[in-house]
Design an enzyme around this catalytic site. Structure first.
Site, PDB file in Angstrom:
ATOM      1  N   HIS A  11      -7.152  -7.687   0.648  1.00 56.64           N
ATOM      2  CA  HIS A  11      -7.150  -6.367   1.244  1.00 56.64           C
ATOM      3  C   HIS A  11      -7.886  -6.638   2.769  1.00 56.64           C
ATOM      4  O   HIS A  11      -7.252  -5.818   3.709  1.00 56.64           O
ATOM      5  CB  HIS A  11      -7.849  -5.204   0.368  1.00 56.64           C
ATOM      6  CG  HIS A  11      -7.314  -4.855  -0.791  1.00 56.64           C
ATOM      7  ND1 HIS A  11      -8.102  -4.926  -2.004  1.00 56.64           N
ATOM      8  CD2 HIS A  11      -6.082  -4.285  -1.079  1.00 56.64           C
ATOM      9  CE1 HIS A  11      -7.407  -4.214  -2.895  1.00 56.64           C
ATOM     10  NE2 HIS A  11      -6.077  -4.159  -2.356  1.00 56.64           N
ATOM     11  N   LYS A  58      -2.362   4.847 -12.362  1.00 49.35           N
ATOM     12  CA  LYS A  58      -3.404   3.772 -12.555  1.00 49.35           C
ATOM     13  C   LYS A  58      -4.778   4.251 -13.273  1.00 49.35           C
ATOM     14  O   LYS A  58      -5.227   5.247 -13.033  1.00 49.35           O
ATOM     15  CB  LYS A  58      -3.852   3.041 -11.239  1.00 49.35           C
ATOM     16  CG  LYS A  58      -2.641   2.202 -10.610  1.00 49.35           C
ATOM     17  CD  LYS A  58      -3.119   1.649  -9.362  1.00 49.35           C
ATOM     18  CE  LYS A  58      -1.943   0.567  -8.775  1.00 49.35           C
ATOM     19  NZ  LYS A  58      -2.423  -0.066  -7.405  1.00 49.35           N
ATOM     20  N   ARG A 109       2.957  -9.242  -0.792  1.00 49.26           N
ATOM     21  CA  ARG A 109       2.566 -10.279  -1.385  1.00 49.26           C
ATOM     22  C   ARG A 109       3.968 -11.188  -2.070  1.00 49.26           C
ATOM     23  O   ARG A 109       4.078 -12.540  -1.678  1.00 49.26           O
ATOM     24  CB  ARG A 109       1.737 -10.278  -2.454  1.00 49.26           C
ATOM     25  CG  ARG A 109       0.280  -9.998  -2.124  1.00 49.26           C
ATOM     26  CD  ARG A 109      -0.595  -9.349  -3.257  1.00 49.26           C
ATOM     27  NE  ARG A 109       0.022  -8.092  -3.650  1.00 49.26           N
ATOM     28  CZ  ARG A 109      -0.085  -7.335  -4.834  1.00 49.26           C
ATOM     29  NH1 ARG A 109      -1.591  -7.874  -5.383  1.00 49.26           N
ATOM     30  NH2 ARG A 109       0.235  -6.351  -5.417  1.00 49.26           N
ATOM     31  N   SER A 144      -6.152  -6.586  -7.394  1.00 49.58           N
ATOM     32  CA  SER A 144      -7.376  -6.088  -8.040  1.00 49.58           C
ATOM     33  C   SER A 144      -7.152  -5.824  -9.559  1.00 49.58           C
ATOM     34  O   SER A 144      -8.253  -6.339 -10.267  1.00 49.58           O
ATOM     35  CB  SER A 144      -7.496  -4.731  -7.558  1.00 49.58           C
ATOM     36  OG  SER A 144      -7.880  -4.647  -6.268  1.00 49.58           O
TER      37      SER A 144
HETATM   38  O1  PNS Z   1      -1.073   0.849  -3.527  1.00 51.57           O
HETATM   39  P1  PNS Z   1      -1.726   2.055  -4.151  1.00 51.57           P
HETATM   40  O2  PNS Z   1      -2.754   1.482  -5.218  1.00 51.57           O
HETATM   41  O3  PNS Z   1      -0.773   2.808  -5.259  1.00 51.57           O
HETATM   42  O4  PNS Z   1      -2.303   3.017  -3.204  1.00 51.57           O
HETATM   43  C1  PNS Z   1      -2.874   4.311  -3.626  1.00 51.57           C
HETATM   44  C2  PNS Z   1      -2.461   5.637  -2.757  1.00 51.57           C
HETATM   45  C3  PNS Z   1      -3.413   6.512  -3.179  1.00 51.57           C
HETATM   46  C4  PNS Z   1      -3.124   5.134  -1.479  1.00 51.57           C
HETATM   47  C5  PNS Z   1      -1.161   5.674  -2.859  1.00 51.57           C
HETATM   48  O5  PNS Z   1      -0.655   5.865  -4.159  1.00 51.57           O
HETATM   49  C6  PNS Z   1      -0.601   6.764  -2.182  1.00 51.57           C
HETATM   50  O6  PNS Z   1      -0.446   6.644  -0.829  1.00 51.57           O
HETATM   51  N1  PNS Z   1      -0.643   8.180  -2.530  1.00 51.57           N
HETATM   52  C7  PNS Z   1      -0.554   9.259  -1.666  1.00 51.57           C
HETATM   53  C8  PNS Z   1       0.782   9.911  -2.518  1.00 51.57           C
HETATM   54  C9  PNS Z   1       1.965   9.707  -1.641  1.00 51.57           C
HETATM   55  O7  PNS Z   1       2.066   9.910  -0.691  1.00 51.57           O
HETATM   56  N2  PNS Z   1       2.538   9.068  -2.496  1.00 51.57           N
HETATM   57  C10 PNS Z   1       4.150   8.450  -2.056  1.00 51.57           C
HETATM   58  C11 PNS Z   1       5.141   9.363  -1.765  1.00 51.57           C
HETATM   59  S1  PNS Z   1       6.287   8.290  -0.841  1.00 51.57           S
END
Ligand code: PNS
Length: 161
Positions: A20, A44, A93, A130
């Site tokens: 990250h 998650k 990745r 992670s």
């Molecule tokens: O990579 P991750 O762990 O899923 O990232 C977490 C997070 C909260 C940043 C991600 O799930 C996110 O962007 N959530 C916001 C809600 C959203 O916009 N969802 C996608 C619509 S396209």
């Protein structure tokens, strides 16, 4: 390109890894300002709560001028508008990341016009996640090469060793 471009690096960061950090540092080297958005993916289960994840990310990026860390609660596209960011930066990745990021990137562009820039993961940390590190640590494996010293200590404390 406008004079100042603000990028958003979103993620769960449970905990933040060196992979990250590599993406955040590289985003910072390309764009003027970076907002790291720490959020909750409802699919998650987290080891660290949001304040703990935020704190570990803040400590990890403390050496980078122009990088700030905020909680995201809601849509990423809305977060980007609220923070006047014009680009989302994500690391890729392998193929499954690309499939996911294409969907997210297209949807976010549809929702608010924001562009997504995908960076190939760094060679050293190219395939770590992670979730895998949490599993290794839960079984008392050494994850110190892959996370910051603070994150390593926090994982061990959380797991009670
Ligand atoms: O990579 P991750 O762990 O899923 O990232 C977490 C997070 C909260 C940043 C991600 O799930 C996110 O962007 N959530 C916001 C809600 C959203 O916009 N969802 C996608 C619509 S396209």
């Amino acid at each position: 390109m406008p004079e100042s471009v603000r990028a958003v690096c979103p993620g769960s960061f449970d905990p933040i890894t060196r992979g990250h950090l590599d993406i955040i540092e590289r985003a910072h080297s390309v764009f003027h300002e970076v907002v790291v958005a720490v959020g909750r993916n409802t699919t998650k289960n987290y080891l660290f709560d949001i304040d703990e994840r935020l704190d570990l990310v803040r400590r990890a990026v403390g050496h980078l001028d122009g990088v700030t860390v905020e909680i995201i609660d809601g849509l990423l596209s809305d977060f980007c508008k609220e923070h006047q960011a014009s680009v989302i930066v994500k690391g890729v990745r392998f193929g499954t990341d690309l499939d996911y990021e294409l969907q997210m990137g297209q949807l976010n562009r549809f929702l608010s016009g924001i562009e997504t820039v995908l960076l190939p993961a760094g060679r050293e940390y190219g395939t770590i996640s992670s979730s895998m590190l949490r599993e290794v640590a839960a079984n008392h494996g050494d994850i110190s090469p892959f996370v910051t010293a603070e994150a390593n200590a926090a994982v061990r404390a959380k797991l009670g060793y």
